[in-house]
Scaffold this motif. Structure first.
Motif, PDB file in Angstrom:
ATOM      1  N   HIS A  86       0.841  -1.214   0.000  1.00  0.00           N
ATOM      2  CA  HIS A  86       0.000   0.000   0.000  1.00  0.00           C
ATOM      3  C   HIS A  86       0.867   1.253   0.000  1.00  0.00           C
ATOM      4  CE1 HIS A  86      -3.051  -2.659   2.296  1.00  0.00           C
ATOM      5  NE2 HIS A  86      -3.404  -2.594   1.023  1.00  0.00           N
ATOM      6  N   ILE A  87       1.872   1.258   0.854  1.00  0.00           N
ATOM      7  CA  ILE A  87       2.717   2.463   0.988  1.00  0.00           C
ATOM      8  C   ILE A  87       3.490   2.689  -0.315  1.00  0.00           C
ATOM      9  CG2 ILE A  87       4.562   3.564   2.336  1.00  0.00           C
ATOM     10  CD1 ILE A  87       2.187   3.001   4.124  1.00  0.00           C
ATOM     11  N   LYS A  88       4.043   1.615  -0.859  1.00  0.00           N
ATOM     12  CA  LYS A  88       4.859   1.761  -2.085  1.00  0.00           C
ATOM     13  C   LYS A  88       4.008   2.294  -3.229  1.00  0.00           C
ATOM     14  CE  LYS A  88       8.149  -1.820  -0.818  1.00  0.00           C
ATOM     15  NZ  LYS A  88       8.336  -3.255  -0.821  1.00  0.00           N
ATOM     16  N   GLU A  89       2.801   1.761  -3.384  1.00  0.00           N
ATOM     17  CA  GLU A  89       1.938   2.211  -4.494  1.00  0.00           C
ATOM     18  C   GLU A  89       1.523   3.672  -4.313  1.00  0.00           C
ATOM     19  OE1 GLU A  89       0.070  -2.140  -5.604  1.00  0.00           O
ATOM     20  OE2 GLU A  89      -1.263  -0.637  -4.727  1.00  0.00           O
ATOM     21  N   ILE A 134       6.537   0.401   9.030  1.00  0.00           N
ATOM     22  CA  ILE A 134       7.251   1.471   9.750  1.00  0.00           C
ATOM     23  C   ILE A 134       8.547   1.815   9.018  1.00  0.00           C
ATOM     24  CG2 ILE A 134       8.554   1.926  11.884  1.00  0.00           C
ATOM     25  CD1 ILE A 134       6.230   0.655  13.421  1.00  0.00           C
ATOM     26  N   ALA A 135       9.208   0.787   8.482  1.00  0.00           N
ATOM     27  CA  ALA A 135      10.493   1.003   7.787  1.00  0.00           C
ATOM     28  C   ALA A 135      10.325   1.906   6.559  1.00  0.00           C
ATOM     29  CB  ALA A 135      11.095  -0.341   7.388  1.00  0.00           C
ATOM     30  N   LEU A 136       9.121   1.998   6.021  1.00  0.00           N
ATOM     31  CA  LEU A 136       8.895   2.794   4.800  1.00  0.00           C
ATOM     32  C   LEU A 136       8.409   4.216   5.103  1.00  0.00           C
ATOM     33  CD1 LEU A 136       7.037   0.075   2.681  1.00  0.00           C
ATOM     34  CD2 LEU A 136       9.404   0.834   2.415  1.00  0.00           C
ATOM     35  N   ALA A 137       8.240   4.535   6.387  1.00  0.00           N
ATOM     36  CA  ALA A 137       7.594   5.813   6.749  1.00  0.00           C
ATOM     37  C   ALA A 137       8.595   6.956   6.885  1.00  0.00           C
ATOM     38  CB  ALA A 137       6.840   5.637   8.057  1.00  0.00           C
ATOM     39  N   ILE A 148       0.193  10.644   3.424  1.00  0.00           N
ATOM     40  CA  ILE A 148      -0.330   9.269   3.344  1.00  0.00           C
ATOM     41  C   ILE A 148      -0.398   8.799   4.794  1.00  0.00           C
ATOM     42  CG2 ILE A 148       0.193   6.916   2.569  1.00  0.00           C
ATOM     43  CD1 ILE A 148       1.734   8.390   0.200  1.00  0.00           C
ATOM     44  N   VAL A 149      -1.600   8.422   5.227  1.00  0.00           N
ATOM     45  CA  VAL A 149      -1.851   8.261   6.655  1.00  0.00           C
ATOM     46  C   VAL A 149      -1.991   6.773   7.018  1.00  0.00           C
ATOM     47  CG1 VAL A 149      -3.324   8.988   8.561  1.00  0.00           C
ATOM     48  CG2 VAL A 149      -3.030  10.499   6.588  1.00  0.00           C
ATOM     49  N   GLY A 150      -1.019   6.256   7.722  1.00  0.00           N
ATOM     50  CA  GLY A 150      -1.003   4.831   8.060  1.00  0.00           C
ATOM     51  C   GLY A 150      -1.573   4.567   9.439  1.00  0.00           C
ATOM     52  N   THR A 151      -2.881   4.737   9.537  1.00  0.00           N
ATOM     53  CA  THR A 151      -3.566   4.361  10.785  1.00  0.00           C
ATOM     54  C   THR A 151      -5.047   4.175  10.469  1.00  0.00           C
ATOM     55  OG1 THR A 151      -3.788   4.875  13.137  1.00  0.00           O
ATOM     56  CG2 THR A 151      -4.034   6.736  11.633  1.00  0.00           C
ATOM     57  N   PHE A 160      -5.100  14.336   2.262  1.00  0.00           N
ATOM     58  CA  PHE A 160      -4.849  13.231   3.187  1.00  0.00           C
ATOM     59  C   PHE A 160      -5.383  11.944   2.566  1.00  0.00           C
ATOM     60  CE2 PHE A 160      -5.147  17.105   5.647  1.00  0.00           C
ATOM     61  CZ  PHE A 160      -3.941  17.060   6.338  1.00  0.00           C
ATOM     62  N   VAL A 161      -4.503  10.957   2.446  1.00  0.00           N
ATOM     63  CA  VAL A 161      -4.890   9.709   1.786  1.00  0.00           C
ATOM     64  C   VAL A 161      -4.679   8.557   2.771  1.00  0.00           C
ATOM     65  CG1 VAL A 161      -4.479   8.246  -0.233  1.00  0.00           C
ATOM     66  CG2 VAL A 161      -3.901  10.680  -0.319  1.00  0.00           C
ATOM     67  N   PRO A 162      -5.730   7.781   3.059  1.00  0.00           N
ATOM     68  CA  PRO A 162      -5.502   6.638   3.959  1.00  0.00           C
ATOM     69  C   PRO A 162      -4.572   5.613   3.312  1.00  0.00           C
ATOM     70  CG  PRO A 162      -7.778   6.664   3.147  1.00  0.00           C
ATOM     71  CD  PRO A 162      -7.106   7.887   2.588  1.00  0.00           C
ATOM     72  N   ALA A 163      -3.627   5.079   4.092  1.00  0.00           N
ATOM     73  CA  ALA A 163      -2.708   4.060   3.546  1.00  0.00           C
ATOM     74  C   ALA A 163      -3.503   2.846   3.074  1.00  0.00           C
ATOM     75  CB  ALA A 163      -1.682   3.667   4.605  1.00  0.00           C
ATOM     76  N   SER A 164      -4.556   2.518   3.795  1.00  0.00           N
ATOM     77  CA  SER A 164      -5.453   1.444   3.358  1.00  0.00           C
ATOM     78  C   SER A 164      -6.881   1.794   3.766  1.00  0.00           C
ATOM     79  CB  SER A 164      -5.068   0.108   3.992  1.00  0.00           C
ATOM     80  OG  SER A 164      -6.120  -0.823   3.789  1.00  0.00           O
ATOM     81  N   GLU A 165      -7.791   1.736   2.802  1.00  0.00           N
ATOM     82  CA  GLU A 165      -9.215   1.988   3.086  1.00  0.00           C
ATOM     83  C   GLU A 165      -9.778   0.892   3.993  1.00  0.00           C
ATOM     84  OE1 GLU A 165     -11.051   4.490   2.164  1.00  0.00           O
ATOM     85  OE2 GLU A 165     -10.048   5.431   0.439  1.00  0.00           O
ATOM     86  N   HIS A 166      -9.044  -0.231   4.076  1.00  0.00           N
ATOM     87  CA  HIS A 166      -9.532  -1.352   4.888  1.00  0.00           C
ATOM     88  C   HIS A 166      -9.141  -1.233   6.354  1.00  0.00           C
ATOM     89  CE1 HIS A 166     -10.856  -3.312   1.292  1.00  0.00           C
ATOM     90  NE2 HIS A 166      -9.653  -3.177   0.759  1.00  0.00           N
ATOM     91  N   ALA A 167      -8.334  -0.240   6.685  1.00  0.00           N
ATOM     92  CA  ALA A 167      -7.908  -0.083   8.084  1.00  0.00           C
ATOM     93  C   ALA A 167      -9.015   0.595   8.891  1.00  0.00           C
ATOM     94  CB  ALA A 167      -6.609   0.715   8.154  1.00  0.00           C
ATOM     95  N   VAL A 168     -10.079  -0.156   9.107  1.00  0.00           N
ATOM     96  CA  VAL A 168     -11.248   0.351   9.832  1.00  0.00           C
ATOM     97  C   VAL A 168     -11.411  -0.493  11.096  1.00  0.00           C
ATOM     98  CG1 VAL A 168     -13.747   0.719   9.747  1.00  0.00           C
ATOM     99  CG2 VAL A 168     -12.380   0.978   7.664  1.00  0.00           C
ATOM    100  N   CYS A 169     -11.482   0.152  12.241  1.00  0.00           N
ATOM    101  CA  CYS A 169     -11.697  -0.592  13.490  1.00  0.00           C
ATOM    102  C   CYS A 169     -13.202  -0.674  13.738  1.00  0.00           C
ATOM    103  CB  CYS A 169     -11.007   0.119  14.654  1.00  0.00           C
ATOM    104  SG  CYS A 169     -11.359  -0.695  16.225  1.00  0.00           S
TER     105      CYS A 169
END
Ligand code: SF4
Length: 304
Positions: free
Chosen positions: A183-186, A207-210, A232-235, A252-261
């Motif tokens: 996700h981060i790379k794309e 984390i290594a890519l942030a 790009i927001v990784g949370t 602001f772009v979510p790193a993954s749209e699936h990161a929903v709690c």
């Protein structure tokens, strides 16, 4: 604003005054809930806020361990969690019994629990921490060995910043696990000017890519910087609402749209209103556990 929302909000605000209540909301809550809260923040900011409020009732829009923490810090207040089923799967990955057993195996280690833990686990810990202050808290621990529970990824991240021997519990946040390096790379290719900011609950490979590893409160402060125009927001995706609201014109772009709690999304305006009407569901930590857990949280607040 829809008519339904306007009416609900009016009722909530009037009942809030009547009950002398304060509404606290985590950055991952639904936008409609964030918008009616007196304060929106991360776990550390919310616990500091709960500790100093003079309201009689705290309506905690978050998950169960957060309401427990508010009850621990304010035993004389009524703490409401508008949906009692809003738990945190990560917090439930360790029990007090399991922690006691692990402590026996590591007698020299100081036990540091992430705030995302149950009151019973906090009661078995020496000090608590949040993602915002974990490095500082653990650096200040007066021993060379640390047992960190329950989040192995936050624990691993801290271990790369300090010089102590750390033992981890194999817990994790299922929501943050959904963010993977691909996700981060794309997104970096799509948004070459964007800063990549991720939460320390993410996998080590993410984390290594942030560019920055920050708590949600830290992300909100970082987004205000003049040199940040795209992020790009990784949370968990709920934070995007606050970031966009506070920073119009920025991307602001979510790193993954699936990161929903799913647990964070259980609370809505109707449930906030019902909880104020019924003064329920209340979260109350028994005194014997609360006093011991408070010692761990107080030690954190002294350092934070
Ligand atoms: S986002 Fe993860 S750590 Fe936070 S409440 Fe949900 S499951 Fe727990």
């Amino acid at each position: 604003m829809e008519n339904r929302d306007a009416k609900l909000i009016e009722k909530i605000l009037s009942l809030k005054r009547e009950r002398n209540a304060v509404i606290l909301a985590h950055n991952y809550q639904l936008g409609e809930v964030q918008d009616i809260a007196d304060f929106v923040g991360d776990s550390l900011e919310l616990s500091q806020n709960a500790a100093r409020t003079d309201a009689d009732v705290i309506v905690f829009c978050g998950v169960h361990f957060m309401a427990e923490t508010a009850s621990i810090l304010c035993p004389d207040k009524i703490v409401l969690l508008p949906d009692i089923n809003a738990g945190c799967p990560m917090a439930n990955m360790i029990t007090a019994k399991e922690l006691k057993e692990r402590k026996r195996e590591l007698p020299r280690a100081t036990v540091v629990c992430y705030i995302n833990s149950t009151a019973e686990v906090k009661a078995e810990s020496d000090v608590s921490c949040t993602s915002a202050n974990a490095v500082k808290v653990i650096e200040n621990v007066d021993s060379e060995e640390v047992l960190f529970v329950p989040d192995q990824y936050l624990g691993h991240y801290v271990s790369t910043k300090i010089d102590k021997k750390m033992f981890f519990w194999p817990g994790y946040c299922p929501t943050h696990m959904k963010i993977v390096p691909k996700h981060i790379k794309e997104l970096r290719q799509e948004y070459p000017l964007a800063k990549v900011v991720v939460h320390p609950e993410c996998r080590a490979e993410v984390i290594a890519l942030a560019d920055q590893v920050l708590s949600t409160g830290g992300m909100c402060r970082y987004a205000r910087r003049e040199d940040v125009s795209q992020m790009i927001v990784g949370t968990e995706v709920g934070i995007i609402h606050r970031l966009r609201k506070e920073n119009p014109g920025k991307i602001f772009v979510p790193a993954s749209e699936h990161a929903v709690c799913p647990n964070m999304k259980l609370i809505n305006l109707e449930k906030v209103l019902w909880s104020l009407e019924e003064i329920s569901p209340e979260v109350k930590v028994p005194e014997e556990i609360s006093l011991r857990a408070k010692a761990a949280v107080d030690r954190m607040l002294e350092v934070a």
